[in-house]
Enzyme design. Structure first.
Site, PDB file in Angstrom:
ATOM      1  N   GLY A 214       0.991  -1.103  -0.042  1.00 38.52           N
ATOM      2  CA  GLY A 214       0.059   0.279  -0.025  1.00 38.52           C
ATOM      3  C   GLY A 214       0.853   1.263   0.101  1.00 38.52           C
ATOM      4  N   PRO A 215       0.344   2.218  -0.815  1.00 41.83           N
ATOM      5  CA  PRO A 215      -0.850   2.427  -1.545  1.00 41.83           C
ATOM      6  C   PRO A 215      -0.696   1.761  -2.816  1.00 41.83           C
ATOM      7  CG  PRO A 215       0.223   4.606  -1.471  1.00 41.83           C
ATOM      8  CD  PRO A 215       0.962   3.697  -0.560  1.00 41.83           C
ATOM      9  N   GLY A 216       0.386   1.412  -3.626  1.00 37.24           N
ATOM     10  CA  GLY A 216       0.399   0.682  -4.530  1.00 37.24           C
ATOM     11  C   GLY A 216       1.235   1.330  -5.749  1.00 37.24           C
ATOM     12  N   GLY A 217       1.973   2.322  -5.397  1.00 37.12           N
ATOM     13  CA  GLY A 217       2.873   2.805  -6.342  1.00 37.12           C
ATOM     14  C   GLY A 217       4.139   2.140  -6.769  1.00 37.12           C
ATOM     15  N   LYS A 218       4.858   1.619  -5.816  1.00 41.23           N
ATOM     16  CA  LYS A 218       5.882   0.782  -6.304  1.00 41.23           C
ATOM     17  C   LYS A 218       5.292  -0.471  -6.759  1.00 41.23           C
ATOM     18  CE  LYS A 218       8.990   2.461  -2.576  1.00 41.23           C
ATOM     19  NZ  LYS A 218       8.015   3.415  -1.840  1.00 41.23           N
TER      20      LYS A 218
ATOM     21  N   GLU B 271      -0.943  -6.336   1.289  1.00 45.13           N
ATOM     22  CA  GLU B 271      -1.172  -5.479   2.168  1.00 45.13           C
ATOM     23  C   GLU B 271      -2.314  -5.712   3.254  1.00 45.13           C
ATOM     24  OE1 GLU B 271      -1.655  -2.163   4.276  1.00 45.13           O
ATOM     25  OE2 GLU B 271      -0.131  -2.190   2.405  1.00 45.13           O
TER      26      GLU B 271
ATOM     27  N   ASP C 241      -1.438 -10.246   6.115  1.00 42.67           N
ATOM     28  CA  ASP C 241      -0.334  -9.807   7.214  1.00 42.67           C
ATOM     29  C   ASP C 241       1.043 -10.129   6.826  1.00 42.67           C
ATOM     30  OD1 ASP C 241       1.295  -9.115   9.086  1.00 42.67           O
ATOM     31  OD2 ASP C 241       0.197  -9.865  11.006  1.00 42.67           O
TER      32      ASP C 241
ATOM     33  N   ASP D 107       8.958  -2.502   1.774  1.00 45.63           N
ATOM     34  CA  ASP D 107       8.836  -1.252   1.761  1.00 45.63           C
ATOM     35  C   ASP D 107       8.125  -1.028   2.977  1.00 45.63           C
ATOM     36  OD1 ASP D 107       8.967   1.714   1.670  1.00 45.63           O
ATOM     37  OD2 ASP D 107       7.211   1.697   0.228  1.00 45.63           O
TER      38      ASP D 107
ATOM     39  N   CYS E 147      11.152   5.101   3.928  1.00 49.54           N
ATOM     40  CA  CYS E 147      11.291   6.522   3.803  1.00 49.54           C
ATOM     41  C   CYS E 147      11.622   7.051   5.045  1.00 49.54           C
ATOM     42  CB  CYS E 147       9.964   7.020   3.130  1.00 49.54           C
ATOM     43  SG  CYS E 147      10.055   8.771   2.630  1.00 49.54           S
TER      44      CYS E 147
END
Length: 468
Positions: free
Chosen positions: A281-285, A304, A336, A353, A406
Site C-alpha cells: 500500500g498504496p500501490g505505487g511501487k 497489504e 499480514d 517497503d 522513507c
C-alpha cells in the site's frame, strides 16, 4: 499578494475573512485537533470554498508554511504571550501561528497580517480572543525573522542541535537522528534540514507498459533526473493530466522509483518469474514493479494488510483483491506480511517497503515532524525486523530482497538489517550501488541512503540482501 475578499456573509453581515485564509485555518486546525493529513485536508478545503489560482497558491503556502515552522513560531509566540501556550484555546493558537507566518515568512504587510488575523480570530473564537491576537501579533511584528531567530535559538557553538532545531524548525530528536545518519556532520545536517523546508516538486511515474514519459513531457512535465520512468511537473494539478486520470501514470517520488528499479536490476541466480511486494500500500511501487515484471514474463504478488490500502493497491494494479491480475500481476491479497500465507522460499525477488516514521518525506508532509515521537521509532523497529525476517523466509536461495524505508533514522535502516543478519546465516548483504547506475554520491555502500539535499529525492534508504 492578498487573496480576494470572501463574498460569503455570516450572521447577516459581510465577513471580514477571505476564503483563502479560512481554508488555511481549517486545515491547520484539523491537523492540530484531529491529526488530519494536511495534503488531503487542504485539497478538500480548497474545493469546498472554490479557492483557485493565486488564492489557492496563497492558501497552500500559508498552510504548509505554518505547519512546517510551527515549533519555531511557538518559541517566538511564547515570548509574546503572557501565559503558557498550552493554556490558550487551540483555535486562538492556530490563528496566532497563521498570523506569525504571514508576518515573518510571507510577503504580507504586517498591518494586513495583523488585521486579517484579528478578523479570523473574531470569526472562529469570538471578540474577546481577537484582542489578544491583535496584541500578540503586534509584538511579533516589532522584529524581523532573523532578529527573532537570534533571540529564541541557543548558540550554535554551545548547542548545535538546539540551534539547528529552532533555525530549521525540526524537533531536536530529528536533528540528532539526521546527524547520526550523516556521520556526525553538523554542516551537512544543516543542509538536510534546510532541504526539508523547500517545497518538493510533484514527480510522476509513467507505468511501464501503460504510459510513456514522452506523454507527460508533452503535457508540460520535465524528464526525471535518474529514473527513465520519471517526469517532474513544475506547475499544475497532476490529477488533471489525462495519463494520470486513465491510470497510465501516477504521482511517485523519484527516490521511491529508484528503490523498485534497484530491486529489479539486482542480479538473481536461476529463474526470475515470481516477485513479491510485501507491504504494497498504496500501490505505487507495486505498479512500477508489475510493469517491469511483465516485460520479463514475470508476475508480481502485492500484499497489504489494511483493507482500504489494499483497495488502492488493486486499483493501481488494475485488478481486484484476491483476483488474478493483468500481465505482470500474479494478484493482490489482503494479508499480514509478518505471517506469510504462502510457502517459504517461493519468490525470486521481494520488496519490503516497511512502515516507518516518514522522516525522509518531511518536505512533502510538513506536519509529520511534529506528529512523530522518538518512542514510535522503537515500536516500528520491531515491526520492520519482523517484516524483513518474513521477506528473507519468502525468497528462494539465490533470490534477492530489497529492504526500504522513507526514513534516514538508523534505528529504521541499518540497524534493522543488522538485527536480521545477526540471527541467521542464510542471507547476506550485497552492494546496492551497482543497481542504481547514474545516481551520484551514494557513499561507501553497501547500503544506499538518498537525501533531498544530495539527490533531490525523498530520503529513501535501500539495502539489498541475497538468500544463500
Amino acid at each position: 499578494m492578498a487573496p480576494a475578499r470572501s463574498r460569503r456573509p455570516q450572521g447577516g453581515r459581510r465577513s471580514g475573512v477571505d476564503d483563502a485564509r479560512l481554508a488555511a485555518y481549517h486545515v491547520v486546525h484539523a491537523v492540530s485537533t484531529r491529526d488530519a493529513y494536511a495534503n488531503l485536508a487542504l485539497a478538500a478545503a480548497l474545493r469546498e470554498r472554490e479557492v483557485t489560482g493565486r488564492d489557492a497558491a496563497f492558501a497552500t503556502e500559508l498552510t504548509h508554511g505554518t505547519l512546517r515552522w510551527r515549533g519555531t513560531y511557538d518559541e517566538i509566540l511564547a515570548r509574546c504571550v503572557d501565559r503558557p501556550l498550552d493554556r490558550l484555546d487551540t483555535a486562538v493558537l492556530d490563528v496566532l501561528r497563521l498570523g506569525t507566518h504571514q508576518v515573518l515568512g510571507m510577503r504580507v504587510p504586517a498591518h494586513a497580517a495583523v488585521a486579517t488575523s484579528v478578523d479570523l480570530a473574531r470569526r472562529v473564537a469570538g471578540r474577546g480572543p481577537s484582542a489578544l491576537v491583535n496584541a500578540v501579533l503586534r509584538r511579533v511584528a516589532r522584529r524581523d525573522r532573523e532578529d527573532w531567530l537570534a533571540e529564541v535559538a541557543p548558540s550554535y557553538d554551545s548547542d548545535p542541535a538546539g540551534h539547528l532545531a529552532i533555525v530549521h524548525a525540526h524537533p531536536r530528536w530529528v536533528v540528532e537522528a539526521f546527524r547520526d545518519a550523516l556521520a556526525g556532520s553538523w554542516a551537512e545536517t544543516a543542509a538536510a534540514l534546510a532541504a526539508d523546508n523547500e517545497p518538493a516538486p510533484v514527480t510522476l511515474t509513467a507505468w511501464p507498459g501503460r504510459g510513456e514519459v514522452a506523454e507527460l513531457v508533452s503535457a508540460g512535465a520535465d524528464p526525471g533526473r535518474y529514473s527513465p520512468y520519471a517526469a517532474v511537473l513544475r506547475h499544475g494539478d497532476p490529477h488533471g493530466l489525462t495519463a494520470v486520470q486513465q491510470g497510465r501514470a501516477g504521482v511517485q517520488d523519484e527516490g521511491s522509483q529508484l528503490v523498485a528499479l534497484a530491486l529489479a536490476a539486482a542480479p538473481v541466480e536461476g529463474r526470475d518469474t515470481r516477485w513479491l511486494d510485501l507491504c504494497a500500500g498504496p500501490g505505487g511501487k507495486a505498479a512500477l514493479l508489475a510493469g517491469l515484471a511483465a516485460e520479463r514474463g514475470a508476475r508480481l504478488l502485492a500484499v497489504e494488510r489494511q483493507p482500504h490500502r489494499a483497495s488502492l493497491v488493486a486499483r493501481a494494479l488494475g485488478c481486484r483483491p484476491g483476483v488474478l491480475g493483468p500481465s505482470g500481476v500474479l494478484g493482490s491479497v489482503i494479508a499480514d506480511g509478518t505471517r506469510p500465507a504462502w510457502r517459504a522460499a517461493t519468490f525470486d525477488r521481494v520488496l519490503v517497503d516497511a512502515p516507518c516514521t516518514g522522516l525522509g518525506a518531511l518536505r512533502r508532509r510538513p506536519e509529520a515532524r511534529w506528529r512523530r515521537s522518538p518512542g514510535e521509532v522503537g515500536e516500528l523497529h520491531e515491526l520492520q525486523v519482523a517484516l524483513l525476517q518474513a521477506a528473507v523466509d519468502s525468497v528462494r536461495p539465490g533470490g534477492v530482497v530489497a529492504y526500504a524505508t522513507c526514513s534516514p533514522h538508523l534505528t529504521e535502516t541499518r540497524q534493522v538489517v543488522d538485527a536480521v543478519l545477526t540471527t541467521r546465516d542464510d542471507a547476506e548483504r550485497i552492494d546496492a550501488r551497482p543497481s542504481l547506475p547514474g545516481v551520484p554520491d551514494l557513499g561507501d555502500g553497501p547500503d544506499v541512503q538518498l537525501w533531498p539535499h544530495r539527490h533531490g529525492t525523498d530520503a529513501m534508504y535501500l539495502a539489498l540482501l541475497r538468500r544463500r
